[in-house]
Motif scaffolding. Structure first.
Motif, PDB file in Angstrom:
ATOM      1  N   LEU A 114       0.843  -1.187   0.000  1.00 19.56           N
ATOM      2  CA  LEU A 114       0.000   0.000   0.000  1.00 19.56           C
ATOM      3  C   LEU A 114       0.885   1.246   0.000  1.00 19.56           C
ATOM      4  O   LEU A 114       1.754   1.398   0.865  1.00 19.56           O
ATOM      5  CB  LEU A 114      -0.911   0.028   1.231  1.00 19.56           C
ATOM      6  N   ILE A 115       0.665   2.125  -0.959  1.00 21.43           N
ATOM      7  CA  ILE A 115       1.405   3.385  -1.077  1.00 21.43           C
ATOM      8  C   ILE A 115       0.460   4.531  -0.742  1.00 21.43           C
ATOM      9  O   ILE A 115      -0.661   4.593  -1.272  1.00 21.43           O
ATOM     10  CB  ILE A 115       1.970   3.564  -2.504  1.00 21.43           C
ATOM     11  N   THR A 116       0.904   5.438   0.117  1.00 21.96           N
ATOM     12  CA  THR A 116       0.023   6.530   0.534  1.00 21.96           C
ATOM     13  C   THR A 116       0.134   7.765  -0.352  1.00 21.96           C
ATOM     14  O   THR A 116      -0.848   8.494  -0.510  1.00 21.96           O
ATOM     15  CB  THR A 116       0.307   6.943   1.994  1.00 21.96           C
ATOM     16  N   HIS A 117       1.317   8.022  -0.927  1.00 26.81           N
ATOM     17  CA  HIS A 117       1.472   9.162  -1.833  1.00 26.81           C
ATOM     18  C   HIS A 117       2.820   9.064  -2.529  1.00 26.81           C
ATOM     19  O   HIS A 117       3.580   8.126  -2.307  1.00 26.81           O
ATOM     20  CB  HIS A 117       1.303  10.497  -1.094  1.00 26.81           C
ATOM     21  N   ASP A 118       3.113  10.051  -3.383  1.00 22.29           N
ATOM     22  CA  ASP A 118       4.230   9.904  -4.307  1.00 22.29           C
ATOM     23  C   ASP A 118       5.557  10.485  -3.828  1.00 22.29           C
ATOM     24  O   ASP A 118       6.511  10.550  -4.605  1.00 22.29           O
ATOM     25  CB  ASP A 118       3.869  10.507  -5.673  1.00 22.29           C
ATOM     26  N   HIS A 119       5.688  10.897  -2.583  1.00 24.59           N
ATOM     27  CA  HIS A 119       6.990  11.347  -2.084  1.00 24.59           C
ATOM     28  C   HIS A 119       7.923  10.145  -1.957  1.00 24.59           C
ATOM     29  O   HIS A 119       7.491   9.050  -1.572  1.00 24.59           O
ATOM     30  CB  HIS A 119       6.838  12.067  -0.739  1.00 24.59           C
ATOM     31  N   VAL A 120       9.194  10.364  -2.238  1.00 22.00           N
ATOM     32  CA  VAL A 120      10.113   9.235  -2.399  1.00 22.00           C
ATOM     33  C   VAL A 120      10.287   8.419  -1.118  1.00 22.00           C
ATOM     34  O   VAL A 120      10.580   7.219  -1.172  1.00 22.00           O
ATOM     35  CB  VAL A 120      11.478   9.733  -2.915  1.00 22.00           C
ATOM     36  N   ASP A 121      10.105   9.034   0.038  1.00 23.42           N
ATOM     37  CA  ASP A 121      10.231   8.269   1.279  1.00 23.42           C
ATOM     38  C   ASP A 121       8.970   7.452   1.572  1.00 23.42           C
ATOM     39  O   ASP A 121       8.907   6.746   2.590  1.00 23.42           O
ATOM     40  CB  ASP A 121      10.566   9.181   2.468  1.00 23.42           C
ATOM     41  N   GLY A 137      -4.573   7.696   3.436  1.00 23.43           N
ATOM     42  CA  GLY A 137      -4.222   6.720   4.450  1.00 23.43           C
ATOM     43  C   GLY A 137      -5.039   5.471   4.150  1.00 23.43           C
ATOM     44  O   GLY A 137      -5.757   5.417   3.145  1.00 23.43           O
ATOM     45  N   TYR A 138      -4.941   4.478   5.012  1.00 18.93           N
ATOM     46  CA  TYR A 138      -5.668   3.231   4.772  1.00 18.93           C
ATOM     47  C   TYR A 138      -6.263   2.706   6.072  1.00 18.93           C
ATOM     48  O   TYR A 138      -5.571   2.661   7.107  1.00 18.93           O
ATOM     49  CB  TYR A 138      -4.749   2.154   4.197  1.00 18.93           C
ATOM     50  N   ILE A 139      -7.528   2.307   6.013  1.00 14.20           N
ATOM     51  CA  ILE A 139      -8.141   1.506   7.055  1.00 14.20           C
ATOM     52  C   ILE A 139      -8.094   0.065   6.577  1.00 14.20           C
ATOM     53  O   ILE A 139      -8.523  -0.246   5.452  1.00 14.20           O
ATOM     54  CB  ILE A 139      -9.585   1.961   7.330  1.00 14.20           C
ATOM     55  N   ILE A 140      -7.563  -0.808   7.400  1.00 16.23           N
ATOM     56  CA  ILE A 140      -7.311  -2.194   7.004  1.00 16.23           C
ATOM     57  C   ILE A 140      -7.948  -3.113   8.029  1.00 16.23           C
ATOM     58  O   ILE A 140      -7.689  -2.982   9.237  1.00 16.23           O
ATOM     59  CB  ILE A 140      -5.794  -2.468   6.942  1.00 16.23           C
ATOM     60  N   ARG A 141      -8.779  -4.010   7.571  1.00 15.23           N
ATOM     61  CA  ARG A 141      -9.342  -5.047   8.442  1.00 15.23           C
ATOM     62  C   ARG A 141      -8.635  -6.347   8.107  1.00 15.23           C
ATOM     63  O   ARG A 141      -8.798  -6.892   7.016  1.00 15.23           O
ATOM     64  CB  ARG A 141     -10.848  -5.150   8.255  1.00 15.23           C
ATOM     65  N   LEU A 142      -7.849  -6.829   9.062  1.00 13.47           N
ATOM     66  CA  LEU A 142      -6.962  -7.960   8.831  1.00 13.47           C
ATOM     67  C   LEU A 142      -7.034  -8.917  10.012  1.00 13.47           C
ATOM     68  O   LEU A 142      -6.729  -8.531  11.150  1.00 13.47           O
ATOM     69  CB  LEU A 142      -5.523  -7.445   8.645  1.00 13.47           C
ATOM     70  N   ASN A 143      -7.468 -10.143   9.765  1.00 10.60           N
ATOM     71  CA  ASN A 143      -7.462 -11.194  10.780  1.00 10.60           C
ATOM     72  C   ASN A 143      -8.235 -10.796  12.047  1.00 10.60           C
ATOM     73  O   ASN A 143      -7.840 -11.122  13.166  1.00 10.60           O
ATOM     74  CB  ASN A 143      -6.011 -11.566  11.146  1.00 10.60           C
ATOM     75  N   GLY A 144      -9.326 -10.066  11.860  1.00 11.33           N
ATOM     76  CA  GLY A 144     -10.140  -9.669  12.997  1.00 11.33           C
ATOM     77  C   GLY A 144      -9.680  -8.424  13.714  1.00 11.33           C
ATOM     78  O   GLY A 144     -10.197  -8.088  14.780  1.00 11.33           O
ATOM     79  N   VAL A 145      -8.721  -7.702  13.129  1.00 18.69           N
ATOM     80  CA  VAL A 145      -8.181  -6.473  13.719  1.00 18.69           C
ATOM     81  C   VAL A 145      -8.363  -5.334  12.712  1.00 18.69           C
ATOM     82  O   VAL A 145      -8.122  -5.509  11.515  1.00 18.69           O
ATOM     83  CB  VAL A 145      -6.689  -6.618  14.072  1.00 18.69           C
ATOM     84  N   THR A 146      -8.785  -4.164  13.199  1.00 21.76           N
ATOM     85  CA  THR A 146      -8.930  -2.988  12.340  1.00 21.76           C
ATOM     86  C   THR A 146      -7.788  -2.023  12.616  1.00 21.76           C
ATOM     87  O   THR A 146      -7.598  -1.577  13.759  1.00 21.76           O
ATOM     88  CB  THR A 146     -10.273  -2.284  12.595  1.00 21.76           C
ATOM     89  N   LEU A 147      -7.021  -1.729  11.569  1.00 20.81           N
ATOM     90  CA  LEU A 147      -5.864  -0.843  11.688  1.00 20.81           C
ATOM     91  C   LEU A 147      -6.062   0.388  10.819  1.00 20.81           C
ATOM     92  O   LEU A 147      -6.729   0.340   9.783  1.00 20.81           O
ATOM     93  CB  LEU A 147      -4.580  -1.565  11.266  1.00 20.81           C
ATOM     94  N   TYR A 148      -5.441   1.482  11.239  1.00 18.94           N
ATOM     95  CA  TYR A 148      -5.465   2.718  10.461  1.00 18.94           C
ATOM     96  C   TYR A 148      -4.039   3.225  10.313  1.00 18.94           C
ATOM     97  O   TYR A 148      -3.363   3.514  11.304  1.00 18.94           O
ATOM     98  CB  TYR A 148      -6.321   3.769  11.162  1.00 18.94           C
ATOM     99  N   HIS A 149      -3.580   3.284   9.076  1.00 23.16           N
ATOM    100  CA  HIS A 149      -2.296   3.919   8.767  1.00 23.16           C
ATOM    101  C   HIS A 149      -2.630   5.261   8.150  1.00 23.16           C
ATOM    102  O   HIS A 149      -3.226   5.335   7.082  1.00 23.16           O
ATOM    103  CB  HIS A 149      -1.489   3.049   7.800  1.00 23.16           C
ATOM    104  N   ALA A 150      -2.253   6.342   8.818  1.00 18.48           N
ATOM    105  CA  ALA A 150      -2.697   7.679   8.431  1.00 18.48           C
ATOM    106  C   ALA A 150      -2.017   8.207   7.189  1.00 18.48           C
ATOM    107  O   ALA A 150      -2.499   9.169   6.585  1.00 18.48           O
ATOM    108  CB  ALA A 150      -2.479   8.649   9.588  1.00 18.48           C
ATOM    109  N   GLY A 151      -0.885   7.602   6.770  1.00 16.86           N
ATOM    110  CA  GLY A 151      -0.088   8.259   5.756  1.00 16.86           C
ATOM    111  C   GLY A 151       0.449   9.560   6.317  1.00 16.86           C
ATOM    112  O   GLY A 151       0.600   9.730   7.533  1.00 16.86           O
ATOM    113  N   GLY A 172      -3.973   2.418  15.633  1.00 19.25           N
ATOM    114  CA  GLY A 172      -3.782   3.592  14.791  1.00 19.25           C
ATOM    115  C   GLY A 172      -2.318   3.957  14.690  1.00 19.25           C
ATOM    116  O   GLY A 172      -1.629   4.069  15.706  1.00 19.25           O
ATOM    117  N   LEU A 173      -1.824   4.121  13.477  1.00 17.45           N
ATOM    118  CA  LEU A 173      -0.445   4.533  13.215  1.00 17.45           C
ATOM    119  C   LEU A 173      -0.479   5.979  12.749  1.00 17.45           C
ATOM    120  O   LEU A 173      -0.981   6.279  11.658  1.00 17.45           O
ATOM    121  CB  LEU A 173       0.186   3.641  12.141  1.00 17.45           C
ATOM    122  N   LEU A 174       0.043   6.893  13.584  1.00 16.67           N
ATOM    123  CA  LEU A 174      -0.104   8.325  13.347  1.00 16.67           C
ATOM    124  C   LEU A 174       1.239   9.032  13.268  1.00 16.67           C
ATOM    125  O   LEU A 174       2.113   8.810  14.120  1.00 16.67           O
ATOM    126  CB  LEU A 174      -0.927   8.965  14.475  1.00 16.67           C
TER     127      LEU A 174
END
Length: 288
Positions: free
Chosen positions: A85-92, A168-182, A202-204
């Motif tokens: 999963l890519i959040t945006h086009d900055h090289v990092d 960012g991404y909300i991900i439901r994986l193996n019964g867990v809901t995660l949020y990667h904010a980008g 939540g990853l912020l």
């Protein structure tokens, strides 16, 4: 705790550890590669988010980015990604070396990215039939449920077709809901949306922004205070700070985040990732 960034053997051990990690329903394992780069695994599904693994010398010579510590894994070692999963086009966040290696070696990897990244990813060898546009109006159901969500870096930005350029991404994986904010600031409606999603982890970002970094072309994020307030307001069950440690010119001390939470929200669970750590989150559903 082992240091996964010290030797080639140790780097290979990271991939081995991911592959050998097996968790029952209601659990997800996380590994942090620095900045906003994370690996998560639940069940048999492995997801990479914004993998930035370019070697130190190349990062500095090509992009003027001086890493504060080496990558825990080389691009050519990443062969186990079910999703990237890519959040945006900055090289990092969209590292051409990493993506090119992943596309060449793991042909079944499914990629998600904003529409503005499509041509870049195709040029790096990503198969068109394995590339999904991260449309914030839709969600994808496969080995995981993936829901792109708008990010404001430092503002909400869309292309001519209405696709958000930062997500960012909300991900439901193996019964867990995660949020990667980008990379994002807090914008109107974000906290309410996240509250509805009942985020487990939540990853912020916490590195913030200021005039002088803006003058150097560094686009900002929420700071550690804002991250703590958002996590508390949205009811995250666990919060992991990110985007503070890989580049000296755009860093923050995670201890400030810890202190702020301790002073204002002492019941809010948080975890600061150590280098090389495998962090396992256990959802309520796993212990009932």
């Amino acid at each position: 705790m082992r240091d996964i960034a010290s030797t080639n053997d140790a780097r290979n051990a990271l991939i081995k550890e991911i592959d050998e990690t097996s968790l029952p329903f209601g659990m997800v394992a996380l590994w942090c590669l620095g900045q906003a780069s994370f690996i998560m695994k639940g069940g048999s599904t492995t997801i990479y988010i914004d993998p930035f693994t370019i070697e130190d010398a190349l990062a500095e010579s090509r992009y003027g980015l001086r890493r504060t510590y080496p990558s825990a894994v080389r691009p050519e070692e990443i062969t186990n990604a079910d999703y990237c999963l890519i959040t945006h086009d900055h090289v990092d966040h969209l590292d051409p070396d990493t993506i090119q290696a992943m596309a060449a070696q793991a042909w079944e990897t499914v990629f998600f990215a904003p529409a503005c990244c499509k041509d870049t990813l195709l040029g790096l060898g990503v198969r068109a039939d394995r590339l999904h546009i991260a449309d914030t109006r839709e969600e994808y159901s496969g080995q995981a449920v993936i829901k792109p969500i708008a990010a404001a870096h430092e503002e909400l930005s869309t292309d001519r077709e209405g696709f958000h350029e930062y997500v960012g991404y909300i991900i439901r994986l193996n019964g867990v809901t995660l949020y990667h904010a980008g990379d994002t600031l807090i914008y109107d409606g974000l906290q309410a949306r996240l509250s509805e999603e009942e985020i487990d982890v939540g990853l912020l970002p916490i590195n913030g922004r200021d005039f002088y970094r803006g003058e150097r072309g560094i686009v900002g994020n929420m700071n550690y205070r804002e991250a703590a307030e958002l996590a508390n307001g949205a009811g995250f069950k666990m919060t992991v700070p990110m985007h503070y440690d890989l580049f000296a010119g755009n860093a923050e001390r995670p201890g400030y985040f810890v202190d702020y939470v301790y002073d204002h929200f002492p019941s809010l669970p948080i975890h600061v990732m150590a280098r090389g750590e495998r962090f396992i989150f256990v959802a309520d559903s796993a212990v009932k």
